[in-house]
Design a protein around this motif. Sequence first.
Motif, PDB file in Angstrom:
ATOM      1  N   ALA A  75      49.683  62.173 -22.517  1.00  0.00           N
ATOM      2  CA  ALA A  75      51.144  62.896 -22.976  1.00  0.00           C
ATOM      3  C   ALA A  75      51.217  64.349 -23.755  1.00  0.00           C
ATOM      4  CB  ALA A  75      52.129  62.346 -23.218  1.00  0.00           C
ATOM      5  N   ALA A  76      50.160  64.831 -24.597  1.00  0.00           N
ATOM      6  CA  ALA A  76      49.550  65.709 -25.023  1.00  0.00           C
ATOM      7  C   ALA A  76      48.792  66.262 -24.348  1.00  0.00           C
ATOM      8  CB  ALA A  76      48.747  65.052 -26.337  1.00  0.00           C
ATOM      9  N   TYR A  77      47.813  66.066 -23.580  1.00  0.00           N
ATOM     10  CA  TYR A  77      47.094  67.279 -22.875  1.00  0.00           C
ATOM     11  C   TYR A  77      47.846  67.818 -21.791  1.00  0.00           C
ATOM     12  CZ  TYR A  77      43.333  64.014 -25.363  1.00  0.00           C
ATOM     13  OH  TYR A  77      42.737  63.926 -25.998  1.00  0.00           O
ATOM     14  N   ALA A  78      48.443  66.343 -21.129  1.00  0.00           N
ATOM     15  CA  ALA A  78      49.686  67.115 -19.669  1.00  0.00           C
ATOM     16  C   ALA A  78      50.387  68.303 -20.164  1.00  0.00           C
ATOM     17  CB  ALA A  78      50.406  66.220 -19.475  1.00  0.00           C
ATOM     18  N   TRP A  79      51.087  68.291 -20.997  1.00  0.00           N
ATOM     19  CA  TRP A  79      52.136  69.032 -22.507  1.00  0.00           C
ATOM     20  C   TRP A  79      51.437  70.330 -22.574  1.00  0.00           C
ATOM     21  CZ3 TRP A  79      51.839  71.072 -27.064  1.00  0.00           C
ATOM     22  CH2 TRP A  79      52.910  72.141 -27.808  1.00  0.00           C
ATOM     23  N   ILE A  80      50.157  70.295 -23.078  1.00  0.00           N
ATOM     24  CA  ILE A  80      49.483  71.347 -23.186  1.00  0.00           C
ATOM     25  C   ILE A  80      48.901  72.225 -22.687  1.00  0.00           C
ATOM     26  CG2 ILE A  80      46.711  72.218 -24.320  1.00  0.00           C
ATOM     27  CD1 ILE A  80      47.191  69.716 -26.317  1.00  0.00           C
ATOM     28  N   LEU A  81      48.598  71.693 -20.745  1.00  0.00           N
ATOM     29  CA  LEU A  81      47.733  71.907 -20.318  1.00  0.00           C
ATOM     30  C   LEU A  81      48.812  73.091 -19.122  1.00  0.00           C
ATOM     31  CD1 LEU A  81      45.216  70.049 -19.031  1.00  0.00           C
ATOM     32  CD2 LEU A  81      44.672  71.811 -19.919  1.00  0.00           C
ATOM     33  N   SER A  82      50.746  72.252 -19.142  1.00  0.00           N
ATOM     34  CA  SER A  82      51.372  72.441 -18.730  1.00  0.00           C
ATOM     35  C   SER A  82      52.039  73.873 -19.054  1.00  0.00           C
ATOM     36  CB  SER A  82      52.669  71.601 -18.484  1.00  0.00           C
ATOM     37  OG  SER A  82      52.958  71.311 -19.897  1.00  0.00           O
ATOM     38  N   GLU A  83      51.442  74.123 -20.746  1.00  0.00           N
ATOM     39  CA  GLU A  83      51.509  75.814 -20.309  1.00  0.00           C
ATOM     40  C   GLU A  83      51.171  76.703 -20.159  1.00  0.00           C
ATOM     41  OE1 GLU A  83      51.587  78.215 -25.073  1.00  0.00           O
ATOM     42  OE2 GLU A  83      50.552  77.089 -24.586  1.00  0.00           O
ATOM     43  N   ARG A  84      50.067  76.594 -19.388  1.00  0.00           N
ATOM     44  CA  ARG A  84      49.618  77.158 -18.591  1.00  0.00           C
ATOM     45  C   ARG A  84      48.849  77.011 -16.878  1.00  0.00           C
ATOM     46  NH1 ARG A  84      44.198  79.319 -21.543  1.00  0.00           N
ATOM     47  NH2 ARG A  84      44.184  80.967 -20.304  1.00  0.00           N
ATOM     48  N   TRP A  85      48.921  76.106 -16.965  1.00  0.00           N
ATOM     49  CA  TRP A  85      48.438  75.755 -15.277  1.00  0.00           C
ATOM     50  C   TRP A  85      49.357  75.018 -14.945  1.00  0.00           C
ATOM     51  CZ3 TRP A  85      44.825  75.880 -19.313  1.00  0.00           C
ATOM     52  CH2 TRP A  85      43.807  77.405 -18.323  1.00  0.00           C
ATOM     53  N   PRO A  86      49.714  74.846 -13.283  1.00  0.00           N
ATOM     54  CA  PRO A  86      50.493  73.580 -12.960  1.00  0.00           C
ATOM     55  C   PRO A  86      49.349  72.154 -13.189  1.00  0.00           C
ATOM     56  CG  PRO A  86      50.028  75.176 -11.479  1.00  0.00           C
ATOM     57  CD  PRO A  86      49.887  75.406 -12.820  1.00  0.00           C
ATOM     58  N   VAL A  87      50.046  71.614 -13.736  1.00  0.00           N
ATOM     59  CA  VAL A  87      49.220  70.049 -13.819  1.00  0.00           C
ATOM     60  C   VAL A  87      49.979  69.410 -12.375  1.00  0.00           C
ATOM     61  CG1 VAL A  87      48.511  68.221 -14.880  1.00  0.00           C
ATOM     62  CG2 VAL A  87      49.075  70.538 -16.799  1.00  0.00           C
ATOM     63  N   GLU A  88      49.597  68.665 -11.593  1.00  0.00           N
ATOM     64  CA  GLU A  88      50.606  68.241 -10.793  1.00  0.00           C
ATOM     65  C   GLU A  88      49.715  66.333 -10.741  1.00  0.00           C
ATOM     66  OE1 GLU A  88      51.543  69.239  -8.514  1.00  0.00           O
ATOM     67  OE2 GLU A  88      51.407  71.475  -9.184  1.00  0.00           O
ATOM     68  N   GLU A  89      48.494  66.365 -11.400  1.00  0.00           N
ATOM     69  CA  GLU A  89      48.702  64.138 -11.589  1.00  0.00           C
ATOM     70  C   GLU A  89      48.073  63.939 -13.143  1.00  0.00           C
ATOM     71  OE1 GLU A  89      46.437  62.449  -9.198  1.00  0.00           O
ATOM     72  OE2 GLU A  89      45.736  63.787  -7.829  1.00  0.00           O
ATOM     73  N   ALA A  90      48.024  63.359 -13.668  1.00  0.00           N
ATOM     74  CA  ALA A  90      48.553  62.413 -15.315  1.00  0.00           C
ATOM     75  C   ALA A  90      47.641  61.041 -14.678  1.00  0.00           C
ATOM     76  CB  ALA A  90      49.057  62.557 -16.188  1.00  0.00           C
ATOM     77  N   VAL A  91      47.040  60.477 -15.203  1.00  0.00           N
ATOM     78  CA  VAL A  91      45.979  59.368 -14.823  1.00  0.00           C
ATOM     79  C   VAL A  91      45.884  58.817 -16.430  1.00  0.00           C
ATOM     80  CG1 VAL A  91      44.239  57.792 -13.583  1.00  0.00           C
ATOM     81  CG2 VAL A  91      45.855  60.434 -12.773  1.00  0.00           C
ATOM     82  N   LEU A  92      46.537  57.212 -16.694  1.00  0.00           N
ATOM     83  CA  LEU A  92      45.958  56.228 -17.284  1.00  0.00           C
ATOM     84  C   LEU A  92      44.724  55.353 -17.251  1.00  0.00           C
ATOM     85  CD1 LEU A  92      45.733  55.887 -20.181  1.00  0.00           C
ATOM     86  CD2 LEU A  92      47.996  54.490 -19.782  1.00  0.00           C
ATOM     87  N   LEU A  93      43.498  55.682 -17.839  1.00  0.00           N
ATOM     88  CA  LEU A  93      42.048  54.453 -16.824  1.00  0.00           C
ATOM     89  C   LEU A  93      42.196  53.393 -17.738  1.00  0.00           C
ATOM     90  CD1 LEU A  93      41.083  53.764 -14.169  1.00  0.00           C
ATOM     91  CD2 LEU A  93      39.414  55.685 -15.191  1.00  0.00           C
ATOM     92  N   VAL A  94      42.512  52.066 -17.919  1.00  0.00           N
ATOM     93  CA  VAL A  94      42.102  51.951 -18.698  1.00  0.00           C
ATOM     94  C   VAL A  94      40.954  50.274 -18.069  1.00  0.00           C
ATOM     95  CG1 VAL A  94      42.471  49.735 -20.337  1.00  0.00           C
ATOM     96  CG2 VAL A  94      44.177  51.388 -19.680  1.00  0.00           C
ATOM     97  N   ARG A  95      39.271  50.489 -19.167  1.00  0.00           N
ATOM     98  CA  ARG A  95      38.381  49.345 -18.913  1.00  0.00           C
ATOM     99  C   ARG A  95      38.259  48.635 -19.966  1.00  0.00           C
ATOM    100  NH1 ARG A  95      34.930  54.764 -17.358  1.00  0.00           N
ATOM    101  NH2 ARG A  95      35.430  55.502 -15.498  1.00  0.00           N
ATOM    102  N   ASP A  96      38.215  47.066 -19.520  1.00  0.00           N
ATOM    103  CA  ASP A  96      37.103  46.168 -20.618  1.00  0.00           C
ATOM    104  C   ASP A  96      36.150  46.357 -20.961  1.00  0.00           C
ATOM    105  OD1 ASP A  96      35.467  45.144 -18.405  1.00  0.00           O
ATOM    106  OD2 ASP A  96      36.979  43.174 -17.711  1.00  0.00           O
TER     107      ASP A  96
END
Length: 301
Positions: A214-235
């Motif tokens: 969420a922090a990254y989406a919030w930071i980037l959205s100040e300057r660019w339209p962020v269309e996707e945010a993906v959480l990827l978890v690996r074992d």
Amino acid sequence: MICMEESLALVGRLAREAGPPVVAASSLGSWHWCSIKAWHSTSLFNAGWLSPDSLPLEAWRGLALLWAAEFSKNSFIRVIRGRLLHGEDPGSAIGDALQGAALARRLAQGGAEEMQRLNREGVVPVLGLIDPGAYERQLRRYAEADDPVEYYRREEWPLIARKPRGRVYTVIGVPDQVEWSPAGLRVVEVKTTSRPQLMRRRQRGYWAARTQLAAYAWILSERWPVEEAVLLVRDASGATVLRERLDPGELAAWFEDHVLPEIGDWLASPRPPAKPARPPCRSCEYGGRHPLTREGSPSTA
């Protein structure tokens, strides 16, 4: 408990007064594990603005604790595994683990005097995790970037940053992936876990990762339209155990409305939070397996 040492509170206050201050996305996420640990990590991010010439001895003791904890993390199996799954060179990860354990032991035994020695010898040339000069240069490069994906690919330290309205601190971070997708800009946060069932149940590890994303989406959205945010978890084997596509607009709004006032403001505050009732002490770098608890605390040096 080592994490409640008065020297840590002192160096935390001094670092925030000296620094911009900055609050890292990783610290915002780690708040869900332990608020006091997240506050200490924020102290170390800001300690780079401290001047060695004007520090009291007690602050050097606090820095010895912070750096011993930081160095010791490199030898944690979960950290090594995570670095390897992120594509880092195995030799580098193992070398850092060995060096980190040795430096943590030196600080555990030598305390404030050893911390001063490491600074003079150039082992720790800047007292915090961020070099102020490098930070200012990178902020300018980020501000001048027209394409966030190209910026991310070409920079050795692809820092992104945004200052919340009405606050004195700046939120910073380095996303795991920033890329163009058919839909637009995509930001990805990659996590590794040895207990995937807890991630699937949305336990605190999940919320830590979600907060960081969420922090990254919030930071980037100040300057660019962020269309996707993906959480990827690996074992531990590298297999994907969770892939979650989240709405970046909703994430950014949640971050601004809840994370900043409930976590960010605390981390930027010169006053440490109270120790939480159920912190993960056994797995913490300030906990029972840490060299400081076995060989003596630098706060007594």
